[in-house]
Design an enzyme around this catalytic site. Structure first.
Site, PDB file in Angstrom:
ATOM      1  N   THR A  49     -19.563  10.066  17.052  1.00 61.51           N
ATOM      2  CA  THR A  49     -20.008  10.704  15.807  1.00 61.51           C
ATOM      3  C   THR A  49     -19.103  11.888  15.485  1.00 61.51           C
ATOM      4  O   THR A  49     -18.677  12.077  14.352  1.00 61.51           O
ATOM      5  CB  THR A  49     -21.475  11.149  15.918  1.00 61.51           C
TER       6      THR A  49
ATOM      7  N   GLU B 256     -17.470  20.973  26.143  1.00 61.30           N
ATOM      8  CA  GLU B 256     -18.455  21.045  25.062  1.00 61.30           C
ATOM      9  C   GLU B 256     -19.349  22.273  25.219  1.00 61.30           C
ATOM     10  O   GLU B 256     -19.626  22.985  24.262  1.00 61.30           O
ATOM     11  CB  GLU B 256     -19.308  19.771  25.034  1.00 61.30           C
TER      12      GLU B 256
HETATM   13  O1  DER Z   1     -20.706  13.208  25.522  1.00 60.88           O
HETATM   14  C1  DER Z   1     -21.250  13.729  24.537  1.00 60.88           C
HETATM   15  O2  DER Z   1     -22.080  14.667  24.633  1.00 60.88           O
HETATM   16  C2  DER Z   1     -20.895  13.206  23.181  1.00 60.88           C
HETATM   17  O3  DER Z   1     -21.272  14.135  22.220  1.00 60.88           O
HETATM   18  C3  DER Z   1     -21.482  11.824  22.953  1.00 60.88           C
HETATM   19  O4  DER Z   1     -22.148  11.337  24.076  1.00 60.88           O
HETATM   20  C4  DER Z   1     -22.400  11.716  21.765  1.00 60.88           C
HETATM   21  O5  DER Z   1     -22.662  10.353  21.540  1.00 60.88           O
HETATM   22  P1  DER Z   1     -22.010   9.540  20.307  1.00 60.88           P
HETATM   23  O6  DER Z   1     -20.730   8.954  20.817  1.00 60.88           O
HETATM   24  O7  DER Z   1     -23.051   8.509  19.980  1.00 60.88           O
HETATM   25  O8  DER Z   1     -21.769  10.514  19.183  1.00 60.88           O
END
Ligand code: DER
Length: 228
Positions: free
Chosen positions: A31, A106
């Site tokens: 996303t 993150e």
């Molecule tokens: O690893 C994470 O936290 C990413 O933000 C991800 O897992 C979020 O999931 P997505 O690929 O469905 O956006």
């Protein structure tokens, strides 16, 4: 399909938070990748003038490809806005993250951000955290004792293997190992976060509590903005 359209919708909605002159944090996952791609288009079209730092080597490559000017980490660097995804989010905007293995960078950027905005498709919103296995980043030397300690907490830990070569363990951008913990239900996220942070060798855990300012969640053709 439906979820891919929802990711695109949430990412496009998040672009409304961006103003020229901002220093942005760029999240990881599919996303966040939609957001980075759309941001790159706006930058290349001359509609937005921003600088950014990414939360993974993958997101950094995508941002560079998109023509987004990148900033190296430096003292005092703060982000006006960081846009990131989630694996689960509860009604209090407590999150599980790390499905993409980027949880350490993150959380570093989330903590250095004035406004941390989540983008998600409808599958991420849950009543209670825990069905998604909770990711940990672990220093290789410490792995056996971390697995014992997490098992003692009821977390059924599994070492994450590399998608491309399933006989080898996956590694984070830092070269550490990733462990997925199957708690099934996390009744007290704050308590579990404190317990995990007390286990030496766990360099980061995937509970992101009290950090998100808002979440843009796409459901069908609708976009909801959730606040804690
Ligand atoms: O690893 C994470 O936290 C990413 O933000 C991800 O897992 C979020 O999931 P997505 O690929 O469905 O956006």
């Amino acid at each position: 399909e439906q979820l891919a359209r929802e990711k695109q919708l949430a990412a496009a909605a998040a672009l409304r938070w961006v103003r020229s002159g901002m220093v942005l944090g760029l999240g990881s996952g599919s996303t966040a990748a939609c957001f980075i791609t759309l941001l790159g288009e706006a930058v290349r079209a001359g509609q937005l003038k921003v600088q950014a730092t990414a939360t993974s080597l993958a997101s950094e490559a995508l941002a560079r490809e998109g023509g987004i000017p990148l900033l190296e980490p430096r003292r005092g660097l703060r982000f006006d806005l960081t846009v990131d995804g989630a694996d689960e989010l509860d009604p209090h905007l407590r999150l599980v993250k790390g499905g993409g293995g980027a949880l350490l960078r993150e959380k570093v950027l989330a903590t250095a951000s004035d406004y941390w905005l989540i983008v998600a498709d409808s599958s991420k919103a849950v009543a209670q955290l825990g069905r998604f296995p909770l990711p940990l980043e672990v220093v290789p030397f410490a792995l056996p004792w971390v697995l014992d300690a997490v098992a003692a907490l009821g977390g059924a830990p599994v070492l994450r293997m590399d998608k491309a070569t399933p006989t080898h363990p996956a590694h984070s951008d830092q070269g550490n190992l990733l462990v997925d913990c199957h708690f099934n239900v996390i009744a007290d996220p704050e308590k579990l976060a404190a317990q995990l942070q007390n286990i030496p060798g766990i360099v980061e855990q995937g509970l992101f509590l009290g950090l998100a300012r808002a979440a843009v969640v796409a459901r069908g053709a609708e976009v909801q903005v959730l606040r804690p």
